[in-house]
Design an enzyme around this catalytic site. Structure first.
Site, mmCIF file in Angstrom:
data_model
loop_
_atom_site.group_PDB
_atom_site.id
_atom_site.type_symbol
_atom_site.label_atom_id
_atom_site.label_comp_id
_atom_site.label_asym_id
_atom_site.label_seq_id
_atom_site.Cartn_x
_atom_site.Cartn_y
_atom_site.Cartn_z
ATOM 1 N N GLY A 169 0.831 -1.208 0.000
ATOM 2 C CA GLY A 169 0.000 0.000 0.000
ATOM 3 C C GLY A 169 0.864 1.256 0.000
ATOM 4 C CD GLN A 170 -0.247 7.256 1.185
ATOM 5 O OE1 GLN A 170 -0.943 6.998 2.152
ATOM 6 N NE2 GLN A 170 -0.094 8.474 0.725
ATOM 7 C CG ASP A 192 -8.242 -11.745 4.324
ATOM 8 O OD1 ASP A 192 -8.759 -11.320 3.290
ATOM 9 O OD2 ASP A 192 -8.544 -11.349 5.480
ATOM 10 C CB ILE A 193 -5.484 -8.665 7.799
ATOM 11 C CG1 ILE A 193 -4.553 -8.193 8.891
ATOM 12 C CG2 ILE A 193 -6.844 -8.108 7.945
ATOM 13 C CD1 ILE A 193 -3.146 -8.561 8.641
ATOM 14 C CE1 TYR A 199 -7.988 5.691 8.366
ATOM 15 C CE2 TYR A 199 -7.934 8.069 8.723
ATOM 16 C CZ TYR A 199 -7.279 6.874 8.446
ATOM 17 O OH TYR A 199 -5.916 6.878 8.253
ATOM 18 C CE LYS A 236 -6.018 4.695 11.142
ATOM 19 N NZ LYS A 236 -5.118 3.538 10.987
ATOM 20 C CB ILE A 250 1.595 9.882 3.783
ATOM 21 C CG1 ILE A 250 1.459 9.622 5.292
ATOM 22 C CG2 ILE A 250 2.980 9.494 3.278
ATOM 23 C CD1 ILE A 250 2.433 10.365 6.167
#
Ligand code: AKB
Length: 314
Positions: free
Chosen positions: A11-12, A50-51, A139, A143, A169
């Site tokens: 990912g990013q 898969d997580i 989200y 978090k 980011i």
């Protein structure tokens, strides 16, 4: 020698953190885990898991004698708003699984929080480390809850879990995705591809931002900091710069003089409006020596140079 497993490795942030860790610890000591196809140009150890698959993750920890996990797999803000149920499952369910594995296997853990953990009642300017946190996005809820869960595992089970609240980011290796702050990346991509961009935030929306190299360096520095120096066990505020879309347009025009930007705010404007404009990261600076290196002019220069090279190579 650390034996590291990274989830969300392609990912990013993972796309840049993995090579940095490979360089520091050796490619044989870094296991890159993703849930979809591994990029064809990836060099190193990779696994597709898969997580939610606890047994497979436990197997990998044993197979590679893992002692450290960077758990990056998570949905970003806009995707969470589109599918809040799945967001809870992936972001919170995934973190709980990884925290349990860290506790049971005595692993050191990094988990990213975000400025998204703050909400509309948080002071928006120089947001302090300890302040009101009432996020109104899914989200942000994941978090905020994730930070408290990390602190709980530290206090109750002694898990060495470390975290930062990333700002937006800015990177060039992966295409812009589902982050609210990723209008900034999209502006570079579209600017170079088409010479114009339609921004989904208003031109004067200021948000905290950071270049990927600073984010990666800061993450590794936090993981290497001596544990007796760390006083925050929820998540450290981490800051670099703040800017608005119109300020970024002005910088980009130095490289693309004919670039034009129009503004058509959508549901992501409400997400951005609930977040801080600037962050006070004094605690990270005091406790483990955090400092950023990239300002807006330098970020623009590097994004333009690296993205132009990427497009030319295709
Ligand atoms: C997002 O915009 O969702 C992320 C973040 C600020 O956490 N980049």
């Amino acid at each position: 020698m650390s034996k590291i497993l990274i989830t969300g490795a392609f990912g990013q942030i993972g796309s840049e953190l993995v090579p940095a860790l490979q360089q520091k610890y050796g490619a044989d000591n870094v296991v890159a885990v993703g849930h979809s196809a591994v990029p064809t140009d990836f060099a190193g150890i990779s696994e597709r898991v898969d997580i939610s698959n606890v047994a497979s993750l436990q197997e990998l920890i044993k197979k590679y004698s893992i002692d450290t996990i960077y758990h990056l797999a998570s949905f970003l803000s806009a995707k969470c708003e589109r599918d809040p149920d799945l967001a809870w499952q992936v972001n919170m369910g995934g973190l709980k699984i990884i925290l349990d594995l860290a506790r049971d296997n005595k692993l050191k853990l990094f988990w990213p929080s975000s400025i998204g953990a703050f909400g509309p009642t948080t002071p928006k300017i120089n947001t302090p480390q300890h302040t009101i946190m009432e996020p109104t996005t899914m989200y942000g809820v994941t978090k905020m809850a994730g930070e408290l869960l990390c602190q709980y595992y530290f206090l109750k089970y002694g898990v060495d879990v470390r975290s930062v609240r990333y700002p937006g980011i800015i990177n060039y290796k992966t295409e812009p995705s589902d982050g609210t702050t990723e209008y900034s990346i999209a502006m570079f991509y579209e600017g170079l591809r088409k010479g114009s961009y339609e921004c989904f935030l208003k031109e004067d929306t200021a948000l905290p931002m950071m270049y990927i190299e600073d984010a990666v360096r800061g993450t590794i520095e936090l993981m290497n900091a001596s544990s007796d120096k760390l006083t925050v066990h929820t998540s450290y505020n981490l800051a670099a710069i703040s800017f608005t879309p119109s300020e970024l347009v002005m910088e980009l025009k130095k490289y693309l003089p004919n670039f034009t930007c129009t503004y058509k705010p959508d549901f992501r404007q409400a997400i951005a409006d609930s977040w801080p404009k600037t962050i006070d990261d004094a605690k990270a600076r005091e406790d483990w020596g955090w400092h950023h290196k990239y300002d807006l002019a330098r970020i623009t220069e590097f994004m333009f140079k690296n993205l132009s090279a990427k497009f030319l190579a295709k």
